[in-house]
Design an enzyme around this catalytic site. Sequence first.
Site, short mmCIF file in Angstrom:
data_model
loop_
_atom_site.label_atom_id
_atom_site.label_comp_id
_atom_site.label_asym_id
_atom_site.label_seq_id
_atom_site.Cartn_x
_atom_site.Cartn_y
_atom_site.Cartn_z
N CYS A 454 10.67 -27.84 38.38
CA CYS A 454 10.29 -26.69 38.58
C CYS A 454 11.12 -25.61 38.14
O CYS A 454 10.65 -24.40 37.79
CB CYS A 454 9.81 -26.26 40.10
SG CYS A 454 11.05 -26.63 41.15
N HIS A 827 12.05 -24.61 45.85
CA HIS A 827 11.24 -24.82 44.75
C HIS A 827 11.17 -23.53 43.87
O HIS A 827 11.42 -22.39 44.70
CB HIS A 827 10.00 -25.08 45.33
CG HIS A 827 8.71 -24.98 44.33
ND1 HIS A 827 8.67 -25.83 43.35
CD2 HIS A 827 7.45 -24.39 44.35
CE1 HIS A 827 7.47 -25.69 42.56
NE2 HIS A 827 6.95 -24.72 43.39
#
Length: 996
Positions: A454, A827
């Site tokens: 990510c 994330h």
Amino acid sequence: MDKILEAIVMSSYPNNVKQGLVRRVIEAAKQPMDSEQCWSMLELSTKLYLTGDTKYKREIGKEVLEVYGHYHPEEFEEFFNVRFLLSLLQEGYGPLGKRSHYVLDYIQLGLQFVLESPSANSIFSLLRIEVLRKVCERPSPKQCAKISKLLMQHPQCIPTGKHQLLFCQQLIRCIGQFQCVSEGEEEIMEFLEQVNKVSGLLQRIWRTQTSAILPSLKELFTIISSTEEQEAPSNALASVVQFVPLELMDGVIRNLTNDDSITDVQMMMAIGRMIDWVSWPLGKNIDKWIIALLKGLAAVKKFSILIEVTLSKIEKVFSKLLYPIVREGALSVLQYMLLSFQHSHEAFHLLLPHIPRLVASLKKEDSNSATSSLEQLAELIHCMFFRFSGFPDLYEPVLEAVKALPIPNEDRIKHLLGQNAWTSQKNELACFYPRLASKSETGKIGLINLGNTCYMNSIIQSLFMASDFRHSVLNLTEGNSQPLMTKLQWLFAFLEHSQRPAISPESFLSASWPPWFTPGAQQDCSEYLKYLLDRLHEEEKTGKRIYQKLKESSLMSQAVEHHYLNKTLIEKMFGGKMMTKIRCLKCLNVSSREEAFTDLSLAFPPSDRNVHGNTSILPVEEIGPQLIEPPEKAGQLMGSPWIQRKAPTASDHAAPSVSVETLGFQEPGEAANPIRGNDAGVDAAKDPLSTFGEQACAPKDSRSVPDLINYFLSPERLTAENKYHCEKCASLQDAEKVAELTEGPHYLILTLLRFSFDPRTMKRKKILDNVSIPVVLKLPILVAPEETEEVCRHGKDGAVPGSGFMTVVYDLCSVVVHSGISSESGHYYCYSRECTDTIAHGQPRDGVPKPASDKQLDFEIQWYLFNDTRVSFSSFESVSNVTSFFPKDTAYVLFYRQRPGRQSCLLHEALAEAGCLHGEPSLHKDLMEAIAKDNILFLQEQEKEARNRAAYISALPKSPLWWRDLDRDKDDDSSSGGCSPAAGGGGSGSFHGLVF
């Protein structure tokens, strides 16, 4: 009297003489007479009407019949009996081989005189059966029109119950066989009128009996989907569809497209024949049904049908634009076919040879219809240019043909392409097809997470949304000898043109992977960004230059031109310069060094340090324009960088300074008040947040981006272990270091250093402080004295007279957010928008380029949230409040784009000149072909998956569907109105037991 009448009619007298004699006979017929004489006259008038070889004889027969029906009703009723009518309908009238064609007209004429008679019901019953039998014999259009006329005038004769359903179905069968045998205008008009009468009868029946609609449509689909017919069914069937209520469209199309009993060949045949209906001049809403079926097929991923039908029919649809009577419907169908066919240029290229001729014809026609169609066609063509760039040799004649027509803006083009793509069609059964992905409604494409990647996905999406950089990358030529840049070009091209909802960046990841990164582990996105930009820069710097040189400009001096042409693409887009100065506190000697940077790493000030005060040469004011006071002496600030560096005391006057300014949460209707000399109002400086509401106000102990920049630019004292080695003193001395920006990058990247090493835990901890992010940032850039004077003389760019600084304005375009408490976990996702110039480049005002500060803030630019494969609409409010709602989600990397101004005008103009049609570059053919092949592959994958799912679902236990057992009585409680996932799952409930 009958003999007299017959003798008159058969005589050789002139017609005017005959007419006078006949008139006397008719007048005599109004008098009472015996039954036998009435029968004789009725037989003669029937003979004249049905077998008369001239129109005159038939008119006399009609007139006599009407007189006897009116004045002798009892005798007429006795004569016009059921047995006589049955004989007429089944055996005809007249000699064998020359049966009369006027039987139906005769019956219609006589019915009006027996409507109130006792035998009326018997006659109606007979006619209900006989008209059904007649229709089953497939009469000619003319006879069918007579039946329709009879039933429209006497609806009591329309079959009822199950016979009515059968009658409607057989009538549609008749229409399917209609053919116009002549090409004469009068004959064609007569044929159209006949078809209109027949379809009008169906409409009459459907209005009173809505239950007859679906069985009728079932028969229609059976006809147009048949693969056994030697001759194609008549386009007159289009007249049937125009009367189907549009509110039934969604249900009909949904169940049709999800019926797995219909083969691909049948569906292809049906939709192909429906598309042929655009040539039917009397059709209404035909285009709506065609487009709805095409969208329905796209929703269930039956792309092979759509591809085949589009390629085989699009030229025929295009040709119908020549005819005004069918132009509107044909254009609607053409627009959808082209705008939805986005995986390949093949359909559009089929039309290229025909477009110039059509445009010329429409211009020559010079009608409102032609003008409107030309504008819509031009919009469609520019959408195709935008979508399938890279064919200048093919597009040149077309572009020449439409050059005088309006050109849609890029937002309009993207909107049209986004809403019409096959992959954007939503399937209502999507919950039963979990793997069938549809492209985001935003039109943007996501990136697949390849295992804690990510951090890369967020950076790639941010770089992609930097439109100037994206255009430059996409505009690179083949054979540029830069493998990593080429892979980035391919990745950007797929993000721009793929039909997939998300693509895999695996190839680019392997090429851009920093060697010290651990596979499968979370990484620092800022570290990856620095490595990526450095790799791209070094790759070009080593001589493998790919970026197209900026065009020579008369405004450029040779030195400036040389300066720009020798920059790499990364330097042009992200490169800035910073001057670091160190002053020895003993001898006051100053040493300076200029360094290049691609991002500014902003540390957080210690918690006990007040960053809101004027702690540096470039103090930060919060939000809004500031009142700038020039120094008392013009060279004071430039000559002594450390004057007024400390925060002013209560006894000091306000420190002369140049502000790093921000603007945020301004109402869209109000323009920003830019810095320009002393124009800014005092009230704005006093309460800069008053305009923007409470949500813009950060808590007193919170940080803002200007605070961090202010801390970055504030002087640093070098003492103790950090003493500076002064060359003049030849020893370690206490010193002071300060950084000044000397060149602002086109894209300013700011990294907020949230991760710090904790010696107690021996781990990197995260600073979770909320940092307010301005949507507009004004950054002071140090310039030479002569440049300052020139800029101040024109009053541009917010230069401060004598200060040595000029203001450069930046718009926020991307924010990469880290969610978590450690750099080794968590994330990444990003918010982005496309910032572009809204003022024309090279449009001087009074000989001077328009200043950036004259541009109003554009709060209407759409924000997007990129979260790996998921892309959604967002807003600046979401960006600014994310940490408030989710404390572990903090802004980490910011991208700002420089507005056009004096310092950046050369680059902005070059970018504008280098840009291609609608701002999107032309891709080279290998890349376009690769994208087209992958789009086709994706459509095939989706179709295969849809079929597999449909096969699985059809095997599930089925519940009754709303269309099952149409022939049952209405009060049959065994039928259910519910819908199940098994829509159209075979048997009597499948589509061929159903509807259209």
